[in-house]
Motif scaffolding. Structure first.
Motif: not given
Length: 820
Positions: A644-647, A632-634, A639-640, A663-665
């Protein structure tokens, strides 16, 4: 009459005017003509052959010798010389004849070179004509007309005394209308090696027979399990067919005692042709099926028979350009490892295809030109013997003979120095028969002259051009056949020549880089090409780690990168660049078959949801060891998985796709750019990223407070209604025992028309509306326009609060919907 003996366009000399006046010195015109035909004096010889040519017109008639047998005659033999004479002048030649002239015995190898370069008649060196019956006469030679001749003369008539090399000239003598006296009008020089008995010491001669070709195979292969190869063109089939260059090299070489020097890439290409293969017709067209399997099988079978029991030297795969690598490639990371890889695969290729174990410790720079950097590169891959040439490792002037080939040059490396004169004897255009004959005789003459230089036995190596033409191969084979039957030479394999005892007086100093021939340097592969090769290598390394069967990619591209360094690209820079571009473009194409599917704008309507990202694999084989990262750039807004990121790891079977869900919020409304990128497990990006927007429409905290307050008010209102009804029921049960004030107030209220419709304090409806009618049914209040229908089910205070707000009522766009 005397004036007829002058050259056209010149005036009589004062001496001749004197002769005409006195007449005392001339018996007649014939005598005067004979005087001009004879050499004037030793001073005339000092003016060189140009003066003789002017006096005799020895280039008026072209003399071609297209057959001379035997090339090395013995006692009792008859020498037969055949060819053509062509009058290139404007006047007819009359009273002409062709004769043979045996000149003086040549004492040095340089003298042989001088005769070979001469095109003019020299009565002092060309010797007298054999004459007699050993001539062929022509009454008239018309201009521009060729006529055949053939002369057979016993060797005993040639006055060959001691052993050695003799100049043999074929001359045409005649006269023209403007020069009416007999003179030599055309001559052709060649050589006659004379060694009738076995020499006291024979030269051990090694002749390299190269089977090398240009690059034919691309990196492209078919998708099936057989990986059908694709060829650049169909030229290899032409070379293998009867009469083709490689067919002639094989047919002529199989009967010779030679050392075969083979490029394994040629074997791999021909072997690939024995099965299904395809031909590229243009860059954008689908390759067509090849049809020359039978030709390839036959050539390969004959080669297997030809090399059985013979020495085979395998060059590194695709014959890499060692000088280009040394001068332009060593500064590029990975270039030397490419050479090592080409050397390692050479032996296995030759053994697999030819079923012989080759020598792999020889390196062969272009034209045998070496300098210290070339030697270092040549030996870096394991070779300890470098095939050089004597015009690169030149001997000192004090050495009067040609030394043996082997020279220790330091560091455990041996330079095997090929003789330059013998190695270059068959270069140039030999398509005409006369050119081939002259090349053969010159080669034999140089070989015999070399043998007679000293009583020492020496090992001599001949390394011809890498890719002889069919006509050059024919001349080479003819010369070798004669040499191997001669009395002064014996054959020897290359490995034996390399192990021979070095001559202590031979040079062992490798020339500096400044002595490398400028003509060869201009042909080299440039440094930018090695940079491109390194870039392709990096892409292959990045691609192979994600494959379940990396050999399907590593092998064809590894061989293609070897081919990009081939010596055959010299003087073909445009073709070389096209080949490199084709390899890299094809690698990009197949690596892009594993990619992320593009996503359009995604809508997230709620506090949390899952976003799917699809990985597509269009390869035949599966991919593994990949990681998909969603960023996520913001992260303040989106959120991921709480960050900020997830793998997530990725493994996709061949020809399939896989969706990976994250999953995002959401914490606030508005668009957020999200980046999806594949990575290898070692953290290197793989492929292009996919960037898409996520439009967040989640309810904010303020709105949530307002809704919560509204719900609380509904609960309180319900509770008040409940208490009010409970009071009313208690009053009814009490009857007249209730408070008089309340009764009177109630009676007053009931009887007052203005207050009868007054609303209770806990509801907006009049009290009368809440009482049941006579039928026992609650009277339905009238709904205002736009009010919510009861059929829709009014919201109850006990219903749970939804996690996501309702979707936007606007028409949906092209964006994907997230999974929830």
């Amino acid at each position: 009459m005397a004036e007829a003996a002058d050259f056209q366009g010149t005036s009589p000399s004062p001496a001749r005017r004197l002769l005409r006046r006195t007449g005392a010195l001339l018996a007649g015109a014939p005598l005067l003509a004979a005087l001009f035909q004879l050499p004037a004096a030793p001073a005339a010889h000092a003016t060189g052959r140009t003066a003789v040519q002017a006096a005799s017109g020895s280039r008026t008639v072209a003399v071609s010798v297209d057959s001379l047998t035997p090339g090395t005659p013995s006692d009792g033999d008859t020498l037969t010389v055949s060819g053509t004479v062509t009058n290139n002048g404007r006047q007819a030649v009359t009273d002409a004849h062709v004769g043979l002239r045996v000149g003086q015995r040549l004492e040095t190898r340089s003298a042989i070179d001088d005769v070979a370069r001469s095109t003019e008649y020299d009565p002092f060196s060309d010797g007298s004509e054999v004459g007699g019956t050993y001539v062929q006469k022509f009454a008239r030679l018309a201009p521009k007309v060729a006529q055949r001749f053939s002369i057979a003369v016993p060797v005993s008539k040639l006055d060959l005394s001691s052993d050695g090399v003799y100049e043999l000239s074929v001359s045409l003598s005649g006269q023209t209308s403007s020069e009416a006296w007999e003179q030599v009008l055309g001559v052709q020089h060649t050589f006659l090696p004379w060694q009738p008995d076995d020499a006291g010491t024979k030269t051990k001669t090694t002749y390299l027979w190269p089977l090398i070709s240009t690059v034919h195979m691309t990196a492209e292969t078919g998708p099936g399990t057989q990986q059908v190869p694709v060829f650049l063109n169909d030229d290899l089939a032409k070379d293998l067919a009867p009469g083709g260059r490689l067919e002639r090299m094989l047919s002529l070489g199989k009967d010779l005692d030679v050392t075969w020097v083979i490029d394994p890439d040629l074997l791999a290409s021909v072997d690939a042709m024995t099965r299904s293969y395809r031909i590229r017709t243009s860059s954008d067209a689908t390759p067509v099926a090849g049809t020359h399997q039978a030709v390839a099988k036959q050539w390969l079978a004959e080669l297997q028979q030809a090399v059985a029991g013979k020495e085979v030297v395998a060059l590194p795969f695709a014959d890499p350009d060692l000088a280009s690598l040394a001068h332009n490639g060593t500064s590029v990371t990975g270039s030397l490892s490419q050479l090592k890889d080409a050397t390692d695969v050479a032996a296995s290729t030759v053994e697999t295809v030819l079923h012989v174990k080759p020598e792999t410790d020889f390196a062969w720079p272009v034209d045998g030109a070496v300098d210290p950097s070339i030697v270092r590169v040549a030996t870096s891959a394991g070779a300890d013997k470098v095939i050089a040439r004597s015009d690169s490792l030149e001997e000192s002037d004090g050495l009067t003979y040609t030394p043996s080939a082997a020279r220790p040059i330091g560091g455990g490396t041996t330079a095997v120095v090929a003789d330059a004169r013998l190695s270059t004897a068959f270069e140039g255009d030999l398509t005409r028969a006369d050119a081939g004959v002259l090349a053969v005789q010159r080669f034999l003459a140089q070989s015999l002259e070399l043998n007679g230089q000293t009583g020492k036995q020496r090992s001599i190596v001949v390394a011809p051009q890498r890719m002889p033409s069919a006509s050059q191969a024919q001349a080479m084979a003819q010369a070798l056949t004669t040499l191997q039957q001669s009395t002064w030479s014996q054959s020897q394999p290359l490995s034996a020549a390399a192990k021979a005892k070095p001559d202590p007086d031979a040079t062992t100093k490798v020339p500096s880089a400044s002595h490398y021939p400028s003509a060869l340097r201009k042909q080299q592969i440039r440094g930018s090409a090695f940079t491109e090769i390194a870039r392709t290598k990096d892409k292959v390394d990045n691609f192979k780690v994600v494959l379940t069967d990396e050999s399907r990619v590593v092998t064809p591209f590894g061989r293609a990168m070897n081919r990009e360094m081939s010596t055959s690209w010299r003087d073909r820079r445009r073709a070389a660049a096209d080949f490199r571009d084709g390899v890299e473009d094809y690698l990009d194409d197949i690596s892009e078959q594993v990619k992320l599917i593009d996503k359009s704008e995604t809508k997230l309507s709620g506090h949390s949801a899952t976003i799917p990202v699809t990985v597509q694999n269009n390869l035949v084989q599966g991919v593994d060891h990949l990681v998909l990262r969603l960023t996520s750039t913001n992260p303040t807004r989106l959120k991921i998985v709480g960050r900020a990121y997830s793998e997530q790891p990725v493994a996709v079977s061949g020809g399939h796709s896989q969706s990976v869900k994250f999953t995002t919020s959401a914490n606030a409304n508005g668009p957020v750019s999200v980046i999806a990128q594949l990575y290898t497990q070692d953290g290197r990006p793989y492929g292009a990223p996919v960037v898409f927007d996520v439009k967040v429409t989640e309810i904010t905290a303020t709105v949530m407070l307002v809704i919560g307050g509204g719900v609380l008010l509904l609960v309180l209102a319900g509770f008040r209604m409940y208490t009010q009804r409970k009071r009313a029921a208690a009053r009814e049960d009490a009857g007249t025992g209730h408070d008089p004030d309340e009764s009177g107030e109630g009676s007053e209220d009931a009887g007052t028309g203005d207050e009868a419709g007054e609303a209770d304090e806990d509801t907006d409806r009049p009290r009368e509306d809440r009482t049941e009618n006579l039928t026992g049914a609650a009277e339905r209040p009238t709904e205002e326009p736009g009010a919510r229908s009861r059929a829709e089910g009014p919201e109850q205070p006990s219903d749970p609060t939804p996690d996501t707000a309702a979707e936007n009522a606007d028409p949906s766009g092209t964006g994907e919907k997230v999974d929830r």
